[in-house]
Design a protein around this motif. Sequence first.
Motif, short mmCIF file in Angstrom:
data_model
loop_
_atom_site.label_atom_id
_atom_site.label_comp_id
_atom_site.label_asym_id
_atom_site.label_seq_id
_atom_site.Cartn_x
_atom_site.Cartn_y
_atom_site.Cartn_z
N SER A 296 0.87 -1.15 0.01
CA SER A 296 -0.10 -0.15 0.04
C SER A 296 0.86 1.28 0.05
O SER A 296 1.69 1.30 0.64
N ARG A 297 0.36 2.18 -0.67
CA ARG A 297 1.12 3.67 -0.78
C ARG A 297 0.77 4.43 0.48
O ARG A 297 1.57 5.14 1.06
N ALA A 298 -0.31 4.27 1.05
CA ALA A 298 -0.83 4.74 2.32
C ALA A 298 -0.26 3.97 3.41
O ALA A 298 -0.73 2.79 3.89
N LYS A 299 1.04 4.36 3.82
CA LYS A 299 1.65 3.67 5.23
C LYS A 299 0.95 3.63 6.39
O LYS A 299 0.49 4.77 6.93
N VAL A 300 0.78 2.57 7.05
CA VAL A 300 0.35 2.59 8.49
C VAL A 300 1.42 2.49 9.37
O VAL A 300 2.38 1.83 9.28
N THR A 301 1.39 3.48 10.26
CA THR A 301 2.20 3.63 11.34
C THR A 301 1.46 3.42 12.65
O THR A 301 0.32 3.67 12.91
N ILE A 302 2.37 2.78 13.81
CA ILE A 302 1.73 2.54 14.97
C ILE A 302 1.94 3.64 15.95
O ILE A 302 3.16 4.11 16.16
N GLY A 303 0.95 3.92 16.49
CA GLY A 303 0.72 5.20 17.34
C GLY A 303 1.49 5.03 18.58
O GLY A 303 2.03 6.06 19.33
N ASP A 304 1.36 3.86 19.00
CA ASP A 304 1.94 3.75 20.62
C ASP A 304 2.25 2.18 20.85
O ASP A 304 2.03 1.41 20.24
N ALA A 305 3.09 2.02 21.86
CA ALA A 305 3.69 0.81 22.26
C ALA A 305 2.56 -0.16 22.54
O ALA A 305 2.67 -1.48 22.50
N ARG A 338 -5.95 9.91 10.54
CA ARG A 338 -5.29 10.23 9.24
C ARG A 338 -5.01 11.75 9.50
O ARG A 338 -5.63 12.46 9.43
N GLU A 339 -3.70 12.02 9.11
CA GLU A 339 -2.78 13.12 9.40
C GLU A 339 -2.15 13.59 7.99
O GLU A 339 -1.18 12.86 7.84
N GLY A 340 -2.75 14.32 7.27
CA GLY A 340 -2.10 14.66 5.99
C GLY A 340 -2.20 13.19 5.06
O GLY A 340 -3.21 12.57 5.08
N GLY A 341 -1.08 12.62 4.74
CA GLY A 341 -1.23 11.51 4.02
C GLY A 341 -0.89 10.13 4.70
O GLY A 341 -0.78 9.12 4.42
N ALA A 342 -0.47 10.49 6.08
CA ALA A 342 -0.39 9.29 7.07
C ALA A 342 -1.48 8.83 7.70
O ALA A 342 -2.69 9.37 7.96
#
Length: 350
Positions: A296-305, A338-342
């Motif tokens: 996916s071009r929309a990359k998923v990042t994890i917000g916390d541990a 969703r923050e911008g493209g993130a």
Amino acid sequence: MNDDLSSREAGTGSSEAAGAWCIRMAGAPLDPAEQADFDAWLAADAAHPPAFERALAVWGGLHAMEADAEVIAMRAEALEAMREANAKRWTRGAPRRGWRWAMVAAACLLLALTIAFFPGRGGPVEYATGLGERRTFVLSDGSRLSLDAETRVAVDLADDRRMLHLLAGRAKFDVEKDAARPFSVTAGGRTVVATGTAFSVELLGDKLHVILYEGSVAVVRGEPPSAPRLLALKRTPGKDAIALVPGRELVAPVKAPVAPTIVEADVARSLAWEGGQLSFVDEPLSAVAERLNRYSRAKVTIGDARAAAIEINGVFNAGDTDAFLDAAQMAYPLEVRREGGAVILASRPR
């Protein structure tokens, strides 16, 4: 056999047919009918196997130069010509001889431009896939290399050994037997030694995963040892090597000097990616996100541990990140921001 890939028809030669098969295999794995056609073509004439090996060597050489913009453009043009010619097969009233020759011409163009830009270059050849792309390659020794999305493998086939390096991603190796040329794959500070074997290697986060499907492998620390040592490892792993049996998985830290663990592998689940699915059983969200992001071009990042440690279960279509995000919010204490493209997947406030 398919008309367009038969060297017996319309005066086409073994080299042109071999080139056409290379192009077909580069696009996607052969389906059962195509595989039967290919096997029949190989068996039809003693000249076909060596012609195919020569075409593979030329085709494989092109991947060592994938960063060259001019080569990329010409390769894409030749592949598109091949696809258009193949599509014309199904156009009502189209002359059969025309599309057959168009396909052969496209194959010749690709092989010719490859030879022009790859005049006997030596050293490792890099095979790679892009975002959301899966590909299968047949190496010149007959081994098959299946690459998951965003995967890179450097291949060096020498006279006395076959050395591969997994640089990123995940790959499955179906190794052609050759008692005199040990086959090794190095990744994450360890080397897997095999012969006549089927196994996969994956770099995921800070861990190395090795799963054995058939045969046997020995896993040693460090870079590939000498050819005699590789042959010895193949016969008797020794106390400094870890021997795997089919159905087992080795999981090792990439950087930390910690002993690896051996666990039972879910073989069917581990191969789901070859069919375009991602299957998870008690998989930490951090690892799930890394696998999702290969598609996916929309990359998923994890917000916390706390979110990263949540164990995920389910089967999802590779590339359908939105469906995964919807399911994750319903089944787990997670929320999507969703923050911008993130795309951020974080723990839901308590």
